[in-house]
Design an enzyme around this catalytic site. Sequence first.
Site, PDB file in Angstrom:
ATOM      1  N   ASN A   1       0.640   4.139   5.796  1.00  0.00           N
ATOM      2  CA  ASN A   1       1.766   3.240   5.541  1.00  0.00           C
ATOM      3  C   ASN A   1       2.986   4.073   5.153  1.00  0.00           C
ATOM      4  O   ASN A   1       2.887   4.966   4.324  1.00  0.00           O
ATOM      5  CB  ASN A   1       1.415   2.261   4.429  1.00  0.00           C
ATOM      6  CG  ASN A   1       0.153   1.488   4.733  1.00  0.00           C
ATOM      7  OD1 ASN A   1      -0.914   2.084   4.916  1.00  0.00           O
ATOM      8  ND2 ASN A   1       0.242   0.174   4.798  1.00  0.00           N
TER       9      ASN A   1
ATOM     10  N   MET B   1       0.848  -1.199   0.000  1.00  0.00           N
ATOM     11  CA  MET B   1       0.000   0.000   0.000  1.00  0.00           C
ATOM     12  C   MET B   1       0.877   1.239   0.000  1.00  0.00           C
ATOM     13  O   MET B   1       1.598   1.510   0.960  1.00  0.00           O
ATOM     14  CB  MET B   1      -0.923   0.013   1.220  1.00  0.00           C
ATOM     15  CG  MET B   1      -2.038  -1.008   1.144  1.00  0.00           C
ATOM     16  SD  MET B   1      -3.211  -0.859   2.530  1.00  0.00           S
ATOM     17  CE  MET B   1      -4.207   0.527   1.967  1.00  0.00           C
TER      18      MET B   1
ATOM     19  N   HIS C   1       5.528  -1.298  11.040  1.00  0.00           N
ATOM     20  CA  HIS C   1       5.976   0.012  10.564  1.00  0.00           C
ATOM     21  C   HIS C   1       6.885   0.706  11.574  1.00  0.00           C
ATOM     22  O   HIS C   1       6.557   1.771  12.077  1.00  0.00           O
ATOM     23  CB  HIS C   1       4.768   0.914  10.296  1.00  0.00           C
ATOM     24  CG  HIS C   1       3.804   0.392   9.289  1.00  0.00           C
ATOM     25  ND1 HIS C   1       2.484   0.815   9.241  1.00  0.00           N
ATOM     26  CD2 HIS C   1       3.947  -0.495   8.281  1.00  0.00           C
ATOM     27  CE1 HIS C   1       1.865   0.192   8.244  1.00  0.00           C
ATOM     28  NE2 HIS C   1       2.735  -0.612   7.658  1.00  0.00           N
TER      29      HIS C   1
ATOM     30  N   GLU D   1      -6.622   0.073   7.328  1.00  0.00           N
ATOM     31  CA  GLU D   1      -6.487  -0.682   6.086  1.00  0.00           C
ATOM     32  C   GLU D   1      -7.441  -1.866   6.127  1.00  0.00           C
ATOM     33  O   GLU D   1      -7.446  -2.631   7.101  1.00  0.00           O
ATOM     34  CB  GLU D   1      -5.041  -1.147   5.967  1.00  0.00           C
ATOM     35  CG  GLU D   1      -4.746  -2.187   4.931  1.00  0.00           C
ATOM     36  CD  GLU D   1      -3.331  -2.732   5.089  1.00  0.00           C
ATOM     37  OE1 GLU D   1      -3.174  -3.978   5.021  1.00  0.00           O
ATOM     38  OE2 GLU D   1      -2.387  -1.935   5.296  1.00  0.00           O
TER      39      GLU D   1
ATOM     40  N   PHE E   1       6.199   3.689   3.636  1.00  0.00           N
ATOM     41  CA  PHE E   1       7.362   3.535   2.774  1.00  0.00           C
ATOM     42  C   PHE E   1       7.467   4.595   1.676  1.00  0.00           C
ATOM     43  O   PHE E   1       8.578   4.912   1.229  1.00  0.00           O
ATOM     44  CB  PHE E   1       7.469   2.111   2.204  1.00  0.00           C
ATOM     45  CG  PHE E   1       6.506   1.725   1.118  1.00  0.00           C
ATOM     46  CD1 PHE E   1       6.725   2.092  -0.201  1.00  0.00           C
ATOM     47  CD2 PHE E   1       5.414   0.921   1.398  1.00  0.00           C
ATOM     48  CE1 PHE E   1       5.868   1.696  -1.207  1.00  0.00           C
ATOM     49  CE2 PHE E   1       4.545   0.518   0.402  1.00  0.00           C
ATOM     50  CZ  PHE E   1       4.772   0.910  -0.908  1.00  0.00           C
TER      51      PHE E   1
END
Length: 547
Positions: free
Chosen positions: A526, A166, A488, A403, A528
């Site tokens: 999320n 995601m 995370h 999510e 990244f």
Amino acid sequence: MEDTTMIDAEAKGVSRRRFIAGTGSLLGAAAIAGHTAPAWAGVRAATAPIGSGARVPVLVVGTGYGGSVAALRLAQAGVDVHMVEMGMAWDTPGADGKIFANTTRPDDRSFWLRTRTKQPLSNFLGFPIDKDVNRYTGILDAEEFAGITVYQGRGVGGGSLVNGGMAVTPRRENFGAILPTVNAEEMYSTYYPRANSGLGVTAIDPAWFDSVDCYQYARVGRKHAQRSGFPFLFVPAVYDWEYMKREAAGTVPRSALDAEILYGNNYGKKSLQKTYLDRIRATGRVAISPLHRVTTVTPAPGGGYTVLIDQLDTVGRTTATKTVTADKVFFAAGSVGTSKLLVGLKATGALPLLNKEVGKGWGDNGNVMCGRANHLWDPTGKVQSAIPTGGIDNWEAGGAFAEVAPLPTGIETWASFYLSITKNPNRAQFTWNAAAGKAELNWQAAWKQPSIDAAKTIFDKINRKEGTIYRTDLFGVHKIWGDHLTYHPLGGAVLDKATDNHGRLHGYPGLYVIDGALIPGNTSVNPFVTITALAERNIERIIATDL
């Protein structure tokens, strides 16, 4: 893996007994001409073990998002780079013809140096699902600290190998709380777009989403959210959607539709192996040493830094210790890896000038998980895409973004499953335990309560509206909340505190942090894409001024 004649057996799913036991094997085949390249394609040529006594202009410690951005941009600027990675290259198929193990059938490849799996969902239908495995340098590290288990990717590509894909850019109005010393205008006009392009981020076709069986679970999640007054948002991802359409049609080997995610994805997912690392290989200026672990970094007498590196075998034994000199070192071992390394280097006197902020500001991105038991008229589907693509937004009112996650068991569960990111204010610190010779984290299990409270602002309301209840069989006996983990990890070497405002470590010119350790504990989504965008910002300035 399958042609159209092979779909039916897998579409019917693994049996309940096979899922609970975690047993069985999946015979695979090589990539078929015209299909999306398998995940290992193009990686092998970039790997080359570093020799003891080598001197390199730049050493990058880690091959995840931040490290890959740094290596690519440095190489494009004409700088030779060597990357060292503690995990494996993941470029050689196993006995089943696949690089990566299936999520429902974990094996030796699945976990980093464990003799028993430690799956995020520990139970299913009242049965424990963990199983004994052989000790191996597998892809997912379930690193246990006193109050939390941190899941991290191990291998060339880091967390991109094991995450759900995601790819979320935070809402701009939230950015000031994420990185308060960073210019939001620059991030949203330049670096987020650059990161999204580099990562191959794309959006699902809403019409296809509405029609395909494998996203029935997400449509149920959308219906329940909207009936309770919560916005449902489509979320972009780093998956080849055209490939997934062909998976659904049965014309290519299944990947997301065969529950491939937690322990890697063999075909459709665009991990770093297919994006930044593939472009790194093409520069001809970057070498990568898998199964190499940095243990010490000290100033070298003639300038630069002396780096001690252990070479590992696939059961985690040190087979050689190498001494390398690097003019510059970029720490990109992930939030936990970088933080532990820096705390140890400061405490042991290897880098005593690191400031007191090293190790501080660590957070779990507010992660908490839960499941809901739906009515029989709301089945979520036997075949579920392992790539989530929708979320429930209650950030402003309740401090949670949830999510709508898959639960790809291969059987009908009538369950909705969620990973929430919450506005949890608690921050932990890494400190050095000299007696034990390791860094420790002071996270407390009770610090998850704000995350549970925030998630309840969504799911209590949905349960009341739908007349449903929470599942209590996923995280232990009679346990509703998956509050023992994070996917995370963030912080530990916070930007403009442990470093300057572009990741330069205080006290040591030529030492940099360029990964999620820079972000103080939470990204509201999320993380990244934000890690990648921040790395793009920082390396651009470093190349312009330090090289």
